[in-house]
Design an enzyme around this catalytic site. Sequence first.
Site, PDB file in Angstrom:
ATOM      1  N   LYS A 110       0.777  -0.887  -0.167  1.00  0.00           N
ATOM      2  CA  LYS A 110       0.106  -0.289  -0.173  1.00  0.00           C
ATOM      3  C   LYS A 110       0.952   1.099  -0.030  1.00  0.00           C
ATOM      4  O   LYS A 110       1.245   1.423   1.102  1.00  0.00           O
ATOM      5  CB  LYS A 110      -0.584   0.133   1.712  1.00  0.00           C
ATOM      6  CG  LYS A 110      -2.214   1.038   0.833  1.00  0.00           C
ATOM      7  CD  LYS A 110      -2.337   1.469   2.199  1.00  0.00           C
ATOM      8  CE  LYS A 110      -1.488   2.219   2.638  1.00  0.00           C
ATOM      9  NZ  LYS A 110      -1.525   4.048   2.321  1.00  0.00           N
ATOM     10  N   GLU A 156      -1.015   7.401  -0.196  1.00  0.00           N
ATOM     11  CA  GLU A 156      -2.362   7.854  -1.093  1.00  0.00           C
ATOM     12  C   GLU A 156      -2.104   9.385  -2.002  1.00  0.00           C
ATOM     13  O   GLU A 156      -2.400   9.671  -2.697  1.00  0.00           O
ATOM     14  CB  GLU A 156      -3.637   7.823  -0.280  1.00  0.00           C
ATOM     15  CG  GLU A 156      -3.211   8.867   1.011  1.00  0.00           C
ATOM     16  CD  GLU A 156      -2.631   8.584   2.410  1.00  0.00           C
ATOM     17  OE1 GLU A 156      -1.793   7.841   2.432  1.00  0.00           O
ATOM     18  OE2 GLU A 156      -3.169   8.537   2.950  1.00  0.00           O
ATOM     19  N   GLY A 173       6.897   4.891   7.765  1.00  0.00           N
ATOM     20  CA  GLY A 173       5.798   6.098   7.598  1.00  0.00           C
ATOM     21  C   GLY A 173       6.168   6.812   9.023  1.00  0.00           C
ATOM     22  O   GLY A 173       7.620   6.916   9.923  1.00  0.00           O
ATOM     23  N   GLY A 174       5.416   7.955   9.491  1.00  0.00           N
ATOM     24  CA  GLY A 174       5.420   8.858  10.502  1.00  0.00           C
ATOM     25  C   GLY A 174       5.020   8.176  12.233  1.00  0.00           C
ATOM     26  O   GLY A 174       4.665   7.141  12.388  1.00  0.00           O
ATOM     27  N   GLY A 213       2.972   4.901  13.404  1.00  0.00           N
ATOM     28  CA  GLY A 213       3.191   3.751  13.226  1.00  0.00           C
ATOM     29  C   GLY A 213       2.571   2.821  14.050  1.00  0.00           C
ATOM     30  O   GLY A 213       2.684   1.358  14.637  1.00  0.00           O
ATOM     31  N   GLU A 262       9.304   1.422  10.542  1.00  0.00           N
ATOM     32  CA  GLU A 262      10.686   2.679   9.369  1.00  0.00           C
ATOM     33  C   GLU A 262      10.444   4.114  10.477  1.00  0.00           C
ATOM     34  O   GLU A 262       9.513   4.314   9.391  1.00  0.00           O
ATOM     35  CB  GLU A 262      11.322   2.260   8.549  1.00  0.00           C
ATOM     36  CG  GLU A 262      12.120   0.865   7.827  1.00  0.00           C
ATOM     37  CD  GLU A 262      12.942   0.992   9.195  1.00  0.00           C
ATOM     38  OE1 GLU A 262      14.154   2.131   9.832  1.00  0.00           O
ATOM     39  OE2 GLU A 262      13.779  -0.271   9.378  1.00  0.00           O
ATOM     40  N   CYS A 264      13.397  10.932   6.375  1.00  0.00           N
ATOM     41  CA  CYS A 264      13.568  11.088   7.347  1.00  0.00           C
ATOM     42  C   CYS A 264      14.719  11.070   8.014  1.00  0.00           C
ATOM     43  O   CYS A 264      15.000  11.186   9.227  1.00  0.00           O
ATOM     44  CB  CYS A 264      13.388   9.277   7.656  1.00  0.00           C
ATOM     45  SG  CYS A 264      14.587   8.225   6.313  1.00  0.00           S
ATOM     46  N   GLU A 300      10.312  16.374  14.870  1.00  0.00           N
ATOM     47  CA  GLU A 300      10.542  16.032  13.158  1.00  0.00           C
ATOM     48  C   GLU A 300      10.051  17.341  12.075  1.00  0.00           C
ATOM     49  O   GLU A 300       8.650  16.595  11.920  1.00  0.00           O
ATOM     50  CB  GLU A 300      10.098  14.704  13.102  1.00  0.00           C
ATOM     51  CG  GLU A 300      10.732  14.078  11.696  1.00  0.00           C
ATOM     52  CD  GLU A 300      10.056  12.921  10.588  1.00  0.00           C
ATOM     53  OE1 GLU A 300       9.063  12.649  10.692  1.00  0.00           O
ATOM     54  OE2 GLU A 300      10.992  12.463   9.854  1.00  0.00           O
TER      55      GLU A 300
HETATM   56  P1  NAD Z   1       2.232   8.588   7.658  1.00  0.00           P
HETATM   57  O1  NAD Z   1       2.547   7.714   9.079  1.00  0.00           O
HETATM   58  O2  NAD Z   1       1.732  10.167   7.520  1.00  0.00           O
HETATM   59  O3  NAD Z   1       1.874   8.175   6.436  1.00  0.00           O
HETATM   60  C1  NAD Z   1       2.936   6.143   6.179  1.00  0.00           C
HETATM   61  C2  NAD Z   1       2.207   5.365   5.336  1.00  0.00           C
HETATM   62  O4  NAD Z   1       1.077   4.747   6.180  1.00  0.00           O
HETATM   63  C3  NAD Z   1       0.915   5.861   4.206  1.00  0.00           C
HETATM   64  O5  NAD Z   1       1.015   4.835   2.940  1.00  0.00           O
HETATM   65  C4  NAD Z   1      -0.281   6.210   5.100  1.00  0.00           C
HETATM   66  O6  NAD Z   1      -1.362   5.863   3.968  1.00  0.00           O
HETATM   67  C5  NAD Z   1      -0.220   4.743   5.749  1.00  0.00           C
HETATM   68  N1  NAD Z   1      -1.079   5.173   6.954  1.00  0.00           N
HETATM   69  C6  NAD Z   1      -1.582   6.302   7.971  1.00  0.00           C
HETATM   70  N2  NAD Z   1      -1.910   6.186   8.616  1.00  0.00           N
HETATM   71  C7  NAD Z   1      -2.773   4.350   8.762  1.00  0.00           C
HETATM   72  C8  NAD Z   1      -2.557   3.758   9.997  1.00  0.00           C
HETATM   73  N3  NAD Z   1      -3.207   3.864  10.743  1.00  0.00           N
HETATM   74  N4  NAD Z   1      -2.449   2.705   9.580  1.00  0.00           N
HETATM   75  C9  NAD Z   1      -1.943   2.193   8.964  1.00  0.00           C
HETATM   76  N5  NAD Z   1      -1.288   3.213   7.233  1.00  0.00           N
HETATM   77  C10 NAD Z   1      -1.594   4.234   7.841  1.00  0.00           C
HETATM   78  O7  NAD Z   1       4.004   8.742   7.062  1.00  0.00           O
HETATM   79  P2  NAD Z   1       4.242  10.404   5.895  1.00  0.00           P
HETATM   80  O8  NAD Z   1       3.606  11.653   6.237  1.00  0.00           O
HETATM   81  O9  NAD Z   1       3.457   9.576   4.368  1.00  0.00           O
HETATM   82  O10 NAD Z   1       5.682   9.995   5.642  1.00  0.00           O
HETATM   83  C11 NAD Z   1       6.327  10.768   6.496  1.00  0.00           C
HETATM   84  C12 NAD Z   1       7.396  10.212   7.594  1.00  0.00           C
HETATM   85  O11 NAD Z   1       7.920   8.946   7.232  1.00  0.00           O
HETATM   86  C13 NAD Z   1       8.454  10.712   8.681  1.00  0.00           C
HETATM   87  O12 NAD Z   1       8.132  10.635  10.157  1.00  0.00           O
HETATM   88  C14 NAD Z   1       9.144  10.277   8.038  1.00  0.00           C
HETATM   89  O13 NAD Z   1      10.602  10.016   9.338  1.00  0.00           O
HETATM   90  C15 NAD Z   1       9.374   8.484   7.999  1.00  0.00           C
HETATM   91  N6  NAD Z   1       9.950   7.961   6.743  1.00  0.00           N
HETATM   92  C16 NAD Z   1      11.130   7.087   7.493  1.00  0.00           C
HETATM   93  C17 NAD Z   1      11.714   6.377   6.850  1.00  0.00           C
HETATM   94  C18 NAD Z   1      13.038   5.323   7.773  1.00  0.00           C
HETATM   95  O14 NAD Z   1      13.541   5.127   6.867  1.00  0.00           O
HETATM   96  N7  NAD Z   1      12.938   5.726   8.944  1.00  0.00           N
HETATM   97  C19 NAD Z   1      11.853   6.014   5.705  1.00  0.00           C
HETATM   98  C20 NAD Z   1      11.102   7.658   4.952  1.00  0.00           C
HETATM   99  C21 NAD Z   1      10.561   8.491   5.366  1.00  0.00           C
END
Ligand code: NAD
Length: 499
Positions: free
Chosen positions: A176, A179, A229-230, A234, A251, A290, A393
């Site tokens: 997934k 979006e 993700g965030g 997470g 991550e 990140c 962040e």
């Molecule tokens: P986000 O957490 O908003 O979204 C990440 C993904 O999770 C998306 O696909 C989103 O649709 C999904 N998501 C959102 N809510 C969810 C839920 N309740 N259950 C399951 N999935 C859900 O993050 P973002 O804004 O897309 O990305 C930025 C973040 O990602 C930053 O915090 C960044 O540091 C982190 N990031 C970390 C790494 C790493 O390797 N550690 C790499 C890239 C980005």
Amino acid sequence: MSELETLHIDGAWRAAASGATREVLDPADATTITKVSEADATDTDAAVEAARRAFDSGRWPGTPVAERADLLRRVAGLLQRDREDLALIESRDTGKTLEEGRTDVDDVTSAFRYFADLVANETGRVVDAGSSTVHSVVVHEPVGVCALITPWNYPLLQASWKIAPALAAGNTFVVKPSEITPLSTVHLVKLLIEAGLPRGVANLVTGAGDPVGARLSEHPLVDLVSFTGGLASGTKVSQAAAPTVKKVALELGGKNPNVVFADACATEEGFDTAVDQALNAAFIHSGQVCSAGSRLVIEESVRDRFVTELARRAEKIVLGRGTEPGVECGPLVSAEQLAKTEAYVASARADGAVVRCGGFRPEPAATRPASGYFYAPTVLDYCHGDMRVVREETFGPILTVETFHTEEEAVALANDTEYGLAGAVWTPDAGRARRVAGRLRHGTIWINDYHPYLPQAEWGGFGKSGVGRELGPAGLAEYRETKHVYQNLQPRPVRWFRG
Ligand code: NAD
């Protein structure tokens, strides 16, 4: 396949069952690039069930590793064939420059090749059971159905870091993408199919975090969730996965210190390099990385000279549409990210930070439409650990400056974060470099460099930066179960119970 058939379920491209769609925007001008299907829980369930069937009764998990490795190498070849197309897709979808897009394609090509080699060479091991009548082996098996959830900043790269080891290990999956940036993942799944992956092994659902990501995380037929993700999302993934005791790899974010000692600036060449790399650490991809070096932690004696030069160069960064020649930095990915960046700078001002450059949305220009989500690279001086902009962040083009007098203080500042993803130390003193690197509580430490990573070396975070590792042997281990098979070659009663 029609434009809206962006779900790949059980070997077929299809639209969402509900018929819902979502517009994918170009962040450089906020126009619509295309529409994709917006999946819901029904589509997600269908994708998971297809992946389950392909795992339980399909041939992929039992395919010899040499064949699985061959498939990964074919994918690597196809990625290189489509390098320009993918770079363009990624640039338009995320805003990053074409050159960054090309680099991403090359990096993921290496990841597919790396996991192909690794899995072909990583067999089980024979264990000495201390008896000639016992044969004992430890073997690796795929985990099962993997849910792979990725963010918007490196969509192709994050999907590949999960898909390559998941497939190498013999799993089936549902991916997934964010979006906001689903397009390169759609293309990647097409390449997997073209490379000959059997039906049902690779499934793709485009849709929102909730319901699609949430459903994947709680789904009883999913064995593992790998999420990038965030922190807030997470944490929800972790909670949703807990009742079914899935394996969870997270991550998450980072608040990464770039520690510069005065001796790194003692020569003109050293100074130039440290400034140049601090710029790169903080502002590449507009800070939406990140591992961005968003905290400059610098020895007080060189602060003024360093920050003055850094701000001078930051002001010259050419901002514009990522596909335009000469542009060095693209827009932020969305109106939301732009608003978040503006709010962080406002909070920093209120907290007493001194804006050395940036702190505003730049004037429109030929390569920079007024409707794009651009923000000027911003250096905030005189920051300290009580400020929100230092603790949280920002994921925007914001660099904060904190200073120290001693090595002890430098280490304490660099570790003063709930995250622990990455950090760097700049000094020509090899002893100090190793001492400090050894004390930093972050998953990656660069000495006299910033940002490089290798597919052979693990990537991941201490603290709230996550759980588990991607890349390297541990990145493959995430996707494997380990099984001990103990074979008694001469079975006899044990007579523990005598009756
Ligand atoms: P986000 O957490 O908003 O979204 C990440 C993904 O999770 C998306 O696909 C989103 O649709 C999904 N998501 C959102 N809510 C969810 C839920 N309740 N259950 C399951 N999935 C859900 O993050 P973002 O804004 O897309 O990305 C930025 C973040 O990602 C930053 O915090 C960044 O540091 C982190 N990031 C970390 C790494 C790493 O390797 N550690 C790499 C890239 C980005």
